[in-house]
Design an enzyme around this catalytic site. Structure first.
Site, PDB file in Angstrom:
ATOM      1  N   GLY A 201      -4.123   6.976   2.523  1.00  0.00           N
ATOM      2  CA  GLY A 201      -3.815   5.612   2.911  1.00  0.00           C
ATOM      3  C   GLY A 201      -4.971   5.004   3.679  1.00  0.00           C
ATOM      4  O   GLY A 201      -5.353   3.839   3.464  1.00  0.00           O
TER       5      GLY A 201
ATOM      6  N   GLU B 219       0.717  -8.454   4.581  1.00  0.00           N
ATOM      7  CA  GLU B 219       2.016  -9.090   4.434  1.00  0.00           C
ATOM      8  C   GLU B 219       3.121  -8.161   4.935  1.00  0.00           C
ATOM      9  O   GLU B 219       3.346  -7.095   4.370  1.00  0.00           O
ATOM     10  CB  GLU B 219       2.269  -9.448   2.967  1.00  0.00           C
ATOM     11  CG  GLU B 219       3.586 -10.152   2.712  1.00  0.00           C
ATOM     12  CD  GLU B 219       3.777 -10.521   1.248  1.00  0.00           C
ATOM     13  OE1 GLU B 219       4.877 -10.952   0.896  1.00  0.00           O
ATOM     14  OE2 GLU B 219       2.825 -10.355   0.468  1.00  0.00           O
TER      15      GLU B 219
ATOM     16  N   GLN C 248       0.910  12.459   0.274  1.00  0.00           N
ATOM     17  CA  GLN C 248       1.042  11.787   1.559  1.00  0.00           C
ATOM     18  C   GLN C 248       0.597  12.692   2.698  1.00  0.00           C
ATOM     19  O   GLN C 248       0.573  13.910   2.580  1.00  0.00           O
ATOM     20  CB  GLN C 248       2.487  11.326   1.754  1.00  0.00           C
ATOM     21  CG  GLN C 248       2.884  10.209   0.815  1.00  0.00           C
ATOM     22  CD  GLN C 248       4.335   9.796   0.922  1.00  0.00           C
ATOM     23  OE1 GLN C 248       5.101  10.381   1.694  1.00  0.00           O
ATOM     24  NE2 GLN C 248       4.749   8.801   0.143  1.00  0.00           N
TER      25      GLN C 248
ATOM     26  N   GLY D 215      -4.607  11.547   4.363  1.00  0.00           N
ATOM     27  CA  GLY D 215      -5.693  10.620   4.649  1.00  0.00           C
ATOM     28  C   GLY D 215      -5.988   9.596   3.577  1.00  0.00           C
ATOM     29  O   GLY D 215      -6.945   8.827   3.711  1.00  0.00           O
TER      30      GLY D 215
ATOM     31  N   ILE E  24       0.862  -1.176   0.000  1.00  0.00           N
ATOM     32  CA  ILE E  24       0.000   0.000   0.000  1.00  0.00           C
ATOM     33  C   ILE E  24       0.902   1.231   0.000  1.00  0.00           C
ATOM     34  O   ILE E  24       1.839   1.316   0.795  1.00  0.00           O
ATOM     35  CB  ILE E  24      -0.971  -0.004   1.197  1.00  0.00           C
ATOM     36  CG1 ILE E  24      -1.919   1.201   1.137  1.00  0.00           C
ATOM     37  CG2 ILE E  24      -0.237  -0.070   2.517  1.00  0.00           C
ATOM     38  CD1 ILE E  24      -3.100   1.084   2.064  1.00  0.00           C
ATOM     39  N   LEU E  25       0.643   2.138  -0.924  1.00  0.00           N
ATOM     40  CA  LEU E  25       1.535   3.284  -1.090  1.00  0.00           C
ATOM     41  C   LEU E  25       0.747   4.501  -1.544  1.00  0.00           C
ATOM     42  O   LEU E  25       0.008   4.438  -2.530  1.00  0.00           O
ATOM     43  CB  LEU E  25       2.619   2.959  -2.129  1.00  0.00           C
ATOM     44  CG  LEU E  25       3.611   4.073  -2.468  1.00  0.00           C
ATOM     45  CD1 LEU E  25       4.461   4.404  -1.242  1.00  0.00           C
ATOM     46  CD2 LEU E  25       4.506   3.655  -3.623  1.00  0.00           C
ATOM     47  N   VAL E  26       0.888   5.575  -0.816  1.00  0.00           N
ATOM     48  CA  VAL E  26       0.350   6.871  -1.234  1.00  0.00           C
ATOM     49  C   VAL E  26       1.468   7.608  -1.954  1.00  0.00           C
ATOM     50  O   VAL E  26       2.604   7.665  -1.460  1.00  0.00           O
ATOM     51  CB  VAL E  26      -0.155   7.686  -0.026  1.00  0.00           C
ATOM     52  CG1 VAL E  26      -0.612   9.074  -0.476  1.00  0.00           C
ATOM     53  CG2 VAL E  26      -1.293   6.950   0.668  1.00  0.00           C
TER      54      VAL E  26
END
Length: 467
Positions: A261, A283, A256, A259, A249-251
């Site tokens: 994410g 994971e 960044q 909110g 998961i990456l913004v």
């Protein structure tokens, strides 16, 4: 990738970082001479006055020792498009100094990061017009994830919904989804610690993409910007369900701390519930992702009615008893039936629920009550000790042990079984033969304090979200 050898100008334009090899060429740390910039327009290409991306670590892209050899005055600038996710690399140096380890081929590591998305400057600049609508075209075949109004945020400090922000769910069955990820993977490699690319040929992977639609050229949703993305894998769960595991998961850097994410996690929760997945796992989550999930799931649990009686019962017990004088460990965890209900209705797995359970207890404690707080501290201490000794109650297992014993015939077929005694040395040596008991107690105390601080930080954030 452009290579430039500065000869005519002995005083090139000042850069933020420049790498110099020593006379015996001990190498240059790539983190000291590489700058990466996120750009949205062609005018920004070549400029260092734009958003700079700070990668986790560049060393592992440059051989076993992680260094660059054979250059004096080395400067590497990378521009990464936030529209098409292509990249352009500009390399300049004053001279080459071929030493014992030769001259590093700089094209190899950057190809390993950006792959086919690495372009020369002319083609890279053209992408800002040619691939202007890349994100909008890619998500056209995706599915909009329905979210409650409270889950849509225009920024991290506002509870007002922003209808221009959506989360799209893209299946890997669509070839374009795999092509999109092949461009995004450079961001994963640069910004996610220890990340590995997903297998885009496996249809059980899917991508969740957070986007913002903006008016352009008279069209209400003419411009579509990607804010961030998450990858999710569906494991089969007997007999007819699936477990959803978040892989990455990456913004994106420009968005960044706003909110998004949280928005992606909410979207994944929504799909898990609507598709009746067994539960959701992550994971190898980072510490921050663990924190974010704990905050979000604690908020969800606070509005789940069956939680309240169970929490109230634990709070009453902590107020009325002294755990340090209990001869047997009291049951202060959630009832098994409640664990099943939470998993079934909220898709929160047992391990995550137990983490949030401590947060909910701490939120409801009377902090002025010294006995109550000390009892809670003992609960955390028992849990930490149990994790160290791999038991539920912090007491070393007294059951049977199996130890493999090698032989000359078949090492897989030889073992000795014995029964361990209480007080056997654990991971931190907490048994009676574990060494310096005072030092062990100090280590345990420090771990407990760290856990309490983490719980306190989650509670503060949860309180701000529900206020």
């Amino acid at each position: 990738m452009a290579l430039k050898h500065n000869i005519s100008d002995p005083h090139p334009k000042k850069r933020k970082r420049v790498g110099f090899a020593s006379t015996d060429d001990t190498g240059i740390d790539p983190n000291d001479c590489i700058n990466i910039f996120a750009v949205k327009t062609a005018d920004q290409v070549g400029s260092t006055n734009c958003l700079q991306i700070e990668p986790i670590d560049l060393n592992h892209f440059f051989g076993q020792d992680g260094k660059i050899y054979g250059y004096n005055g080395l400067q590497i600038d990378v521009w990464l498009s936030m529209l098409s996710f292509h990249a352009y690399v500009d390399v300049s140096f004053q001279s080459k100094c071929e030493g014992g380890k030769g001259v590093t081929d700089l094209e190899v590591p950057f190809k390993s990061i950006f792959g086919e998305s690495l372009l020369d400057k002319e083609k890279f600049v053209q992408t800002f017009s040619k691939d202007h609508d890349y994100v909008r075209n890619i998500i056209a075949d995706g599915e909009v994830v329905p979210l409650e109004s409270s889950m849509k945020y225009s920024n991290s400090n506002s509870d007002n919904k922003d209808p221009s922000i959506e989360v799209m769910r893209l299946g890997m069955q669509n070839a374009n989804t795999g092509l999109l990820y092949s461009r995004l993977v450079s961001l994963v490699l640069l910004l996610v610690d220890g990340a590995n690319p997903i297998d885009v040929t496996d249809p059980r992977w899917e991508i969740y993409v957070a986007v913002k639609r903006s008016p352009e050229n008279g069209l209400s949703n003419g411009k579509v910007e990607m804010l961030g993305f998450a990858t999710v894998y569906h494991f089969f769960y007997y007999p007819d369900a699936s477990r959803m595991r978040i892989g990455q998961i990456l913004v994106l850097p420009p968005f960044q701390s706003q909110g998004y994410g949280r928005l992606l996690l909410e979207a994944i929760n929504s799909v898990a519930i609507s598709k009746n997945a067994h539960d959701i796992t992550v994971e190898e989550p980072s510490e921050y992702l663990q924190y974010l999930r704990a905050c979000m799931d604690a908020v969800r649990l606070l509005s789940y009615e069956p939680i309240n009686p169970a929490i109230s019962s634990v709070i009453s017990f902590l107020k009325e008893n002294n755990l340090s004088k209990c001869t047997a460990k009291p049951s202060t965890g959630p009832p098994a039936s409640l664990v099943d209900q939470v998993r079934l209705n909220l898709k929160i797995n047992r391990k995550q629920f137990l983490r949030c359970w401590e947060v909910l207890i701490y939120m409801n404690l009377v902090h002025e009550n010294q006995r109550c707080m000390e009892n809670f501290r003992l609960l955390i201490s028992d849990r930490v000790k149990g994790e160290i000794l791999n038991t539920e109650d912090g007491v070393k297992d007294t059951g049977k042990k199996i130890v493999e014993v090698p032989n000359d015939y078949d090492s897989d077929m030889s073992y000795v079984m014995f029964r361990s005694e209480r007080g056997e040395v654990g991971d931190l040596g907490m048994g009676k033969n574990g060494g310096d008991e005072a030092k062990q107690e100090e280590q345990l105390k420090q771990l407990v304090e760290e856990e309490l601080e983490e719980i306190s930080n989650v509670v503060k954030k949860v309180s701000s979200l529900i206020s």
